[in-house]
Design a protein around this motif. Structure first.
Motif, short mmCIF file in Angstrom:
data_model
loop_
_atom_site.label_atom_id
_atom_site.label_comp_id
_atom_site.label_asym_id
_atom_site.label_seq_id
_atom_site.Cartn_x
_atom_site.Cartn_y
_atom_site.Cartn_z
N SER A 78 -68.03 -43.25 -7.10
CA SER A 78 -69.20 -43.72 -7.84
C SER A 78 -69.51 -42.87 -9.07
O SER A 78 -70.46 -43.15 -9.79
N ARG A 86 -77.44 -49.53 -6.67
CA ARG A 86 -76.15 -50.16 -6.36
C ARG A 86 -75.23 -49.97 -7.55
O ARG A 86 -75.61 -50.26 -8.68
N ASP A 140 -71.08 -50.52 -9.21
CA ASP A 140 -70.04 -51.55 -9.15
C ASP A 140 -68.86 -51.15 -8.26
O ASP A 140 -67.91 -51.91 -8.10
N SER A 141 -68.91 -49.96 -7.68
CA SER A 141 -67.87 -49.59 -6.71
C SER A 141 -68.23 -50.05 -5.31
O SER A 141 -67.43 -49.93 -4.38
N GLY A 142 -69.44 -50.56 -5.15
CA GLY A 142 -69.89 -51.02 -3.84
C GLY A 142 -70.74 -50.04 -3.08
O GLY A 142 -71.16 -50.30 -1.95
N ARG A 201 -71.95 -48.33 2.34
CA ARG A 201 -70.89 -49.10 1.72
C ARG A 201 -70.69 -50.37 2.53
O ARG A 201 -70.67 -50.33 3.77
N LEU A 202 -70.57 -51.50 1.83
CA LEU A 202 -70.36 -52.77 2.49
C LEU A 202 -68.89 -53.14 2.51
O LEU A 202 -68.15 -52.84 1.57
N GLY A 218 -65.80 -56.23 3.07
CA GLY A 218 -65.55 -57.52 2.44
C GLY A 218 -66.37 -58.64 3.02
O GLY A 218 -66.60 -59.66 2.36
N GLY A 271 -69.51 -58.39 3.68
CA GLY A 271 -70.90 -58.17 3.29
C GLY A 271 -71.70 -57.35 4.28
O GLY A 271 -72.92 -57.18 4.11
#
Length: 707
Positions: free
Chosen positions: A19, A46, A48-50, A72-73, A75, A77
């Protein structure tokens, strides 16, 4: 455990590394109390790396949690990595983490460690977290085809849309939706969310207490709260219709043994008649029944007067838990005034499954540590205005709190007495209990406030966590045989100052993180898994084993002191200030531990409750003419106090309720499986009701016609 820690530490390091150069979006939620005072904020970042970073703080009444989260999420969600650190409401350290790698999920905190093989989607529910886990659940449930989601460690979460509302922020407008989630806790969780394909959290409202909304949209809070109150009312009204069974006409409860709360004894088998919400007759068992519409065969069960919880802060969702515990009256000791008035009205209309409420007016002074219920005042004029409001609204008691200005205490108490109100409370900062009694107090709340009489100095800031820390650390060293203590006990006795010790609530002072809190040990197996899981989370900061032993010794002496006070003739009442219903039973168990007999503890929860709510003419004992506030219990709680948990039938306000039905409604395993049933009796003529033979009457009428 070392391996798990290494994995988590490595993953968090990688999160930060990824991040470092990511763009960040920030959403801030402001948290306000009902009176408009800001009490905290919830900030979500938040990138853009998740990676999601959360900062959460909430402070009310001189205490509250402070949390930092990193999430961290995956795939799907859902949470693949989670870590939270910080401090709990009472200052205990929080350090909890979760990681899912493929089908393997593992988690640990200061109170637990676990792992599980998982197939498919599942959401981890932390023991300590901010609102962000709720936000993640909203989106995941919306994407689920059946609006359901498996939970980790166990359970299933469901989500239903309840209402929709348009909100504004200057020229901006958007629609938000009210969602109800079930599967966590003992009642539905209501959250406001954005609409669209990817909804997320917009706000959280606890009517009558707290409102948290996205920054800039705060002015919509009142309208949202009204929609939510109405939506909650529909659910609660349905519960009341399903679980409150009206008693029509005359009902006889046969073959019961009545607990005499005046003598603390159990009588011979009797039949008790209930008509229009009151006891109309008490006769020896087997007496002729004349014209009853229905009967219940108690089969020798003990009948108790309805129990009093003398220290509640009632919410609309608490009522069922109280009723199922046999609590038919709750003294509310601090609430938002409009909210408690709403609850009282709903109870009176039969729309809310609830005990009757006896409200105590809440009075606090302004400070950074203020509790923000009732009236928060600056001066004597403000205090008198608040007392006038409470007197006009029928409040029999006033409760004074920590930040109340000591300079006007005596005049305030005198004015409350002149308006007919009893006065109780915490001890205002800068004073000790004996000074509050000198100012006119009639009652003191909480055992820690009593202990502070011997531990605090005029310089001790009892608005802070010191009001818990000092008693936890130093009560062990108090000499109860000292002249100071004996003189204080004599003052309590001579002035008939009542004590509301809430011993069960203060068991948290000696709870080791990871061990189940003592008051809930006997009920944990009956509770939903996520609820029982929370019973093992310690909330008090206890540094090491030596400190734990000191806390345990201090708490044991608090329990001992309450027993000493009772034996000296100081009036004791039974209150909770914790999980509704269940904690009152635990409080009675603590009174027995203090040296009372089980029958004496029941007397405290019935007769004393009525005396100190000024309802003795109607409640507190089973006598002809009094309200039919009645409990039938399995077992004999006059010999084993734990049997008080086995309420099989509760009657109050003209309704009959089965605790087993109510508990199932909450997802709780019932304590009684085969309660005695209400059986309709065959309709009879008025002649039969008088015990006159119908054939004889017919011959009489035939003869009369001939004459």
């Amino acid at each position: 455990m070392k391996i798990v820690k290494t994995i988590i530490a490595s993953s968090i390091f990688s999160l930060y590394a990824m991040s470092a150069f990511a763009d960040t979006q920030t959403t801030k939620f402001l948290i306000f109390l009902e009176n408009g005072k800001q009490a905290g904020e919830h900030v979500v970042q938040r990138d853009d790396s998740g990676l999601i970073k959360v900062s959460f703080v909430f402070k009310d009444n001189g205490r509250g949690p402070e949390l930092k989260e990193e999430i961290r999420l995956g795939g799907d969600g859902l949470v693949s990595e989670f870590k939270v650190t910080g401090t709990s409401t009472f200052g205990a350290p929080i350090n909890e983490s979760f990681r899912r790698d493929g089908k393997q999920a593992q988690w640990q905190s200061t109170s637990e460690k676990g792992s599980k093989q998982v197939d498919g989607a599942a959401l981890y529910i932390p023991l300590n977290s901010s609102f962000e886990i709720g936000s993640i659940s909203i989106g995941a449930l919306a994407a689920s085809p059946n609006n359901q989601l498996p939970l980790l460690p166990t359970g299933t979460l469901s989500q239903t849309k309840i209402a929709e509302l348009e909100v504004t922020n200057g020229d901006k407008k958007q629609k938000v939706q009210l969602l109800a989630q079930t599967g966590i806790g003992l009642s539905p969780s209501f959250m406001w969310a954005t609409t669209g394909d990817k909804p997320r959290l917009f706000g959280v409202i606890v009517p009558g207490y707290m409102k948290a909304l996205e920054e800039g949209w705060e002015k919509n809070a009142d309208a949202m709260a009204e929609v939510q109150k109405s939506a909650e009312a529909k659910v609660l009204n349905d519960w009341a219709k399903r679980l409150q069974h009206p008693l029509q006409g005359l009902t006889v409860i046969k073959n019961t043994r009545i607990f005499d709360s005046d003598k603390a004894t159990v009588g011979a088998l009797s039949d008790v008649y209930v008509l229009r919400g009151r006891i109309s007759a008490i006769l020896p068992a087997g007496s002729p029944v004349r014209g009853a519409n229905a009967e219940i065969d108690a089969a020798g069960r003990i009948m108790l007067p309805g129990l009093f919880d003398m220290h509640g802060h009632v919410g609309r969702w608490d009522g069922g838990l109280n009723i199922a515990a046999g609590v038919t009256t709750v003294r509310d000791l601090g609430n938002e005034n409009a909210q408690v008035q709403l609850i009282i009205d709903e109870v009176a209309d039969g729309k809310l499954l609830s005990p009757q409420i006896v409200p105590a007016g809440f009075l606090e002074g302004e400070s950074p540590f203020s509790a923000n219920n009732g009236f928060v005042i600056k001066d004597l004029a403000g205090a008198k205005n608040a007392i006038d409001w409470y007197a006009q609204h029928g409040y029999p008691q006033l409760k004074i709190y920590n930040s109340f200005p000591k300079e006007i205490l005596k005049e305030t108490v005198a004015y409350a007495h002149s308006r007919g109100l009893r006065v109780s409370g915490h001890i205002p900062v800068g004073l000790r209990a004996f000074e509050a009694i000198d100012a006119g107090y009639d009652e003191i709340q909480h055992i820690n406030q009593i202990m502070l009489n011997f531990l605090a100095t005029p310089e001790t800031d009892t608005r802070t966590l010191d009001r818990f820390n000092l008693p936890a650390k130093k009560t062990a060293d108090i000499d109860f045989n000292s002249k100071t203590v004996k003189n204080f006990v004599k003052t309590l006795k001579d002035k008939k100052i009542a004590l509301d010790p809430t011993l069960a609530t203060f068991a948290f002072l000696k709870q080791k993180d990871g061990d189940i809190n003592e008051p809930f040990a006997t009920i944990a197996s009956h509770m939903p898994p996520d609820v029982s899981r929370g019973f093992s989370v310690g909330t008090m900061k206890i540094e090491d084993d030596a400190a734990l032993k000191q806390h345990e010794k201090s708490y044991a002496k608090m329990v001992e002191f309450v027993g000493r006070l009772y034996k000296e003739g100081v009036p004791i009442v039974a209150g909770t200030d914790e999980l509704a219903g269940f904690t009152l039973h635990s409080e009675l168990a603590m009174l027995v531990k203090a040296g009372l007999t089980p029958a004496q503890a029941l007397q405290v929860a019935t007769k004393n409750g009525a005396i100190f709510t000024r309802t003795e003419s109607d409640r507190g004992s089973i006598k002809v003419g009094k309200l039919a506030d009645i409990i039938l219990v399995d077992g004999d709680p006059t010999k084993n106090i734990e049997d008080v948990r086995k309420a099989s039938v509760v009657i109050t306000r003209g309704f009959l309720m089965y605790p087993s039905e109510i508990h199932k409604n909450f997802g709780i395993t019932p304590f009684v499986n085969n309660p005695p049933q209400l059986t309709p009796l065959k309709p009879v003529s008025s002649n039969n009701a008088l015990g006159i033979n119908e054939a004889v009457m017919q011959r009489y009428f035939n003869s009369a016609k001939r004459d």
